[in-house]
Design a protein around this motif. Structure first.
Motif, PDB file in Angstrom:
ATOM      1  N   ILE A  72      39.308  39.136 104.682  1.00 34.86           N
ATOM      2  CA  ILE A  72      38.156  38.263 104.479  1.00 34.86           C
ATOM      3  C   ILE A  72      37.141  39.027 103.643  1.00 34.86           C
ATOM      4  CG2 ILE A  72      38.571  37.000 106.621  1.00 34.86           C
ATOM      5  CD1 ILE A  72      36.059  38.423 107.742  1.00 34.86           C
ATOM      6  N   TYR A  73      36.322  38.281 102.911  1.00 33.73           N
ATOM      7  CA  TYR A  73      35.412  38.885 101.945  1.00 33.73           C
ATOM      8  C   TYR A  73      33.956  38.624 102.323  1.00 33.73           C
ATOM      9  CZ  TYR A  73      39.691  39.409  99.370  1.00 33.73           C
ATOM     10  OH  TYR A  73      40.975  39.768  99.004  1.00 33.73           O
ATOM     11  N   PHE A  74      33.086  39.480 101.850  1.00 36.50           N
ATOM     12  CA  PHE A  74      31.667  39.440 102.189  1.00 36.50           C
ATOM     13  C   PHE A  74      30.816  39.397 100.924  1.00 36.50           C
ATOM     14  CE2 PHE A  74      33.760  41.129 105.827  1.00 36.50           C
ATOM     15  CZ  PHE A  74      33.014  40.712 106.915  1.00 36.50           C
ATOM     16  N   ASP A  75      29.592  38.902 101.094  1.00 36.37           N
ATOM     17  CA  ASP A  75      28.622  38.923 100.011  1.00 36.37           C
ATOM     18  C   ASP A  75      28.080  40.342  99.848  1.00 36.37           C
ATOM     19  OD1 ASP A  75      28.767  36.214  99.362  1.00 36.37           O
ATOM     20  OD2 ASP A  75      27.280  35.668 100.882  1.00 36.37           O
ATOM     21  N   PHE A  76      27.431  40.578  98.732  1.00 38.60           N
ATOM     22  CA  PHE A  76      26.839  41.878  98.428  1.00 38.60           C
ATOM     23  C   PHE A  76      25.866  42.298  99.530  1.00 38.60           C
ATOM     24  CE2 PHE A  76      23.233  44.205  96.496  1.00 38.60           C
ATOM     25  CZ  PHE A  76      23.911  45.369  96.164  1.00 38.60           C
ATOM     26  N   ASP A  77      26.012  43.537  99.991  1.00 40.32           N
ATOM     27  CA  ASP A  77      25.105  44.150 100.955  1.00 40.32           C
ATOM     28  C   ASP A  77      24.961  43.324 102.234  1.00 40.32           C
ATOM     29  OD1 ASP A  77      23.522  46.286 101.738  1.00 40.32           O
ATOM     30  OD2 ASP A  77      21.678  45.322 101.046  1.00 40.32           O
ATOM     31  N   SER A  78      26.046  42.690 102.678  1.00 35.93           N
ATOM     32  CA  SER A  78      25.998  41.809 103.842  1.00 35.93           C
ATOM     33  C   SER A  78      27.158  42.087 104.783  1.00 35.93           C
ATOM     34  CB  SER A  78      26.054  40.350 103.380  1.00 35.93           C
ATOM     35  OG  SER A  78      26.155  39.482 104.493  1.00 35.93           O
ATOM     36  N   ASP A  79      26.900  41.917 106.073  1.00 40.00           N
ATOM     37  CA  ASP A  79      27.962  41.978 107.066  1.00 40.00           C
ATOM     38  C   ASP A  79      28.112  40.633 107.778  1.00 40.00           C
ATOM     39  OD1 ASP A  79      25.690  41.964 108.634  1.00 40.00           O
ATOM     40  OD2 ASP A  79      26.159  43.792 109.720  1.00 40.00           O
ATOM     41  N   VAL A 113      43.776  46.926 113.693  1.00 39.01           N
ATOM     42  CA  VAL A 113      42.735  47.799 113.160  1.00 39.01           C
ATOM     43  C   VAL A 113      41.986  46.988 112.112  1.00 39.01           C
ATOM     44  CG1 VAL A 113      42.223  49.931 111.920  1.00 39.01           C
ATOM     45  CG2 VAL A 113      44.117  49.862 113.564  1.00 39.01           C
ATOM     46  N   LEU A 114      40.688  46.850 112.302  1.00 40.98           N
ATOM     47  CA  LEU A 114      39.846  46.151 111.339  1.00 40.98           C
ATOM     48  C   LEU A 114      39.285  47.189 110.387  1.00 40.98           C
ATOM     49  CD1 LEU A 114      37.976  43.823 113.839  1.00 40.98           C
ATOM     50  CD2 LEU A 114      39.965  43.267 112.414  1.00 40.98           C
ATOM     51  N   GLN A 115      39.728  47.111 109.125  1.00 42.90           N
ATOM     52  CA  GLN A 115      39.342  48.091 108.111  1.00 42.90           C
ATOM     53  C   GLN A 115      38.196  47.526 107.278  1.00 42.90           C
ATOM     54  OE1 GLN A 115      42.960  48.602 105.897  1.00 42.90           O
ATOM     55  NE2 GLN A 115      43.952  49.765 107.529  1.00 42.90           N
ATOM     56  N   GLY A 116      37.019  48.137 107.402  1.00 44.62           N
ATOM     57  CA  GLY A 116      35.851  47.697 106.649  1.00 44.62           C
ATOM     58  C   GLY A 116      35.766  48.414 105.313  1.00 44.62           C
ATOM     59  N   HIS A 117      35.513  47.650 104.244  1.00 44.40           N
ATOM     60  CA  HIS A 117      35.436  48.197 102.889  1.00 44.40           C
ATOM     61  C   HIS A 117      34.183  47.691 102.185  1.00 44.40           C
ATOM     62  CE1 HIS A 117      39.675  49.562 102.913  1.00 44.40           C
ATOM     63  NE2 HIS A 117      39.875  48.496 103.658  1.00 44.40           N
ATOM     64  N   THR A 118      33.754  48.426 101.174  1.00 45.58           N
ATOM     65  CA  THR A 118      32.606  48.035 100.355  1.00 45.58           C
ATOM     66  C   THR A 118      32.937  48.234  98.884  1.00 45.58           C
ATOM     67  OG1 THR A 118      31.629  50.246 100.279  1.00 45.58           O
ATOM     68  CG2 THR A 118      31.021  48.864 102.152  1.00 45.58           C
ATOM     69  N   ASP A 119      32.037  47.758  98.026  1.00 48.74           N
ATOM     70  CA  ASP A 119      32.185  48.091  96.615  1.00 48.74           C
ATOM     71  C   ASP A 119      31.567  49.470  96.390  1.00 48.74           C
ATOM     72  OD1 ASP A 119      29.366  47.758  96.172  1.00 48.74           O
ATOM     73  OD2 ASP A 119      29.661  45.629  95.806  1.00 48.74           O
ATOM     74  N   GLU A 120      31.573  49.944  95.163  1.00 49.49           N
ATOM     75  CA  GLU A 120      31.155  51.321  94.880  1.00 49.49           C
ATOM     76  C   GLU A 120      29.651  51.523  94.800  1.00 49.49           C
ATOM     77  OE1 GLU A 120      31.519  51.120  90.029  1.00 49.49           O
ATOM     78  OE2 GLU A 120      33.173  51.934  91.189  1.00 49.49           O
ATOM     79  N   ARG A 121      28.884  50.451  94.811  1.00 49.64           N
ATOM     80  CA  ARG A 121      27.429  50.590  94.707  1.00 49.64           C
ATOM     81  C   ARG A 121      26.864  51.108  96.023  1.00 49.64           C
ATOM     82  NH1 ARG A 121      26.532  44.667  92.387  1.00 49.64           N
ATOM     83  NH2 ARG A 121      28.083  44.307  94.011  1.00 49.64           N
ATOM     84  N   GLY A 122      25.867  51.948  95.957  1.00 46.67           N
ATOM     85  CA  GLY A 122      25.266  52.539  97.145  1.00 46.67           C
ATOM     86  C   GLY A 122      25.827  53.932  97.391  1.00 46.67           C
ATOM     87  N   THR A 123      25.166  54.661  98.278  1.00 42.89           N
ATOM     88  CA  THR A 123      25.628  56.013  98.582  1.00 42.89           C
ATOM     89  C   THR A 123      26.877  55.957  99.453  1.00 42.89           C
ATOM     90  OG1 THR A 123      24.328  56.209 100.615  1.00 42.89           O
ATOM     91  CG2 THR A 123      23.248  56.872  98.535  1.00 42.89           C
TER      92      THR A 123
END
Length: 178
Positions: free
Chosen positions: A76-83, A109-119
């Motif tokens: 499943i996918y998320f909006d920018f900077d959102s959980d 196992v729920l694997q959480g991922h983000t894009d490359e923006r942010g630290t």
């Protein structure tokens, strides 16, 4: 016993009201209102995963999993900077919850991922928050917490290489790993 079932029903009702109250009716970051990106279809090229729009396929696939198999849609996918879980993915999560409830020995196992923006640190925390929100949704649906593990990979394991909004959108995700 009746108190426990009433408490569970109350928790479920409260959670659904909270999700409905917090859902956005505005547009997305790229200007669309339904979460779909222009110029893309409902699947990633070469990965077989449903895109953030999931229109027409996400709900259909999720509802077909009443036969005890692991649901097909596992991302499943998320909006920018959102959980916040998008309402279009609730049928997917409900199908996973149904599977896990009916298979008490199954683990995910729920694997959480983000894009490359942010630290790196921020992205690790955001990935964990995303996976945690999915975990809480499953628990409200009656899934035992002992069946669910939350892991964050942050930006470290991108699904798509690239530095544009389309690549970023594909990397903001939670993956169900059975």
């Amino acid at each position: 016993m009746p108190f426990k079932s009433h408490a569970r029903l109350l928790a479920l009702t409260f959670s659904l009201a909270l999700i409905a109250g917090c859902s956005s009716t505005g547009g997305t970051q790229d200007g669309t209102t339904d979460g779909s990106r222009s110029g893309t279809d409902s699947s990633d090229a070469g990965t077989g995963q449903v895109s953030s729009s999931g229109v027409g396929t996400t709900g259909d696939r999720a509802s077909q999993q009443a036969d005890g198999r692991i649901p097909e849609v596992r991302t499943i996918y998320f909006d920018f900077d959102s959980d916040t879980i998008k309402s279009q993915y609730e049928p997917v999560l409900t199908a996973h919850a149904r599977y896990l409830r009916s298979n008490g020995d199954a683990r995910v196992v729920l694997q959480g991922h983000t894009d490359e923006r942010g630290t790196r640190e921020y992205n690790m925390a955001l990935g964990e928050r995303r996976a945690g929100s999915v975990s809480r949704f499953l628990e409200v649906q009656g899934v035992s917490p002992s069946q669910v593990e939350v892991v964050s990979y942050g930006e470290e394991r991108p699904a798509v290489q690239g530095h544009d909004e389309e690549a970023y959108a594909e990397n903001r995700r939670v993956v169900f790993d059975y």
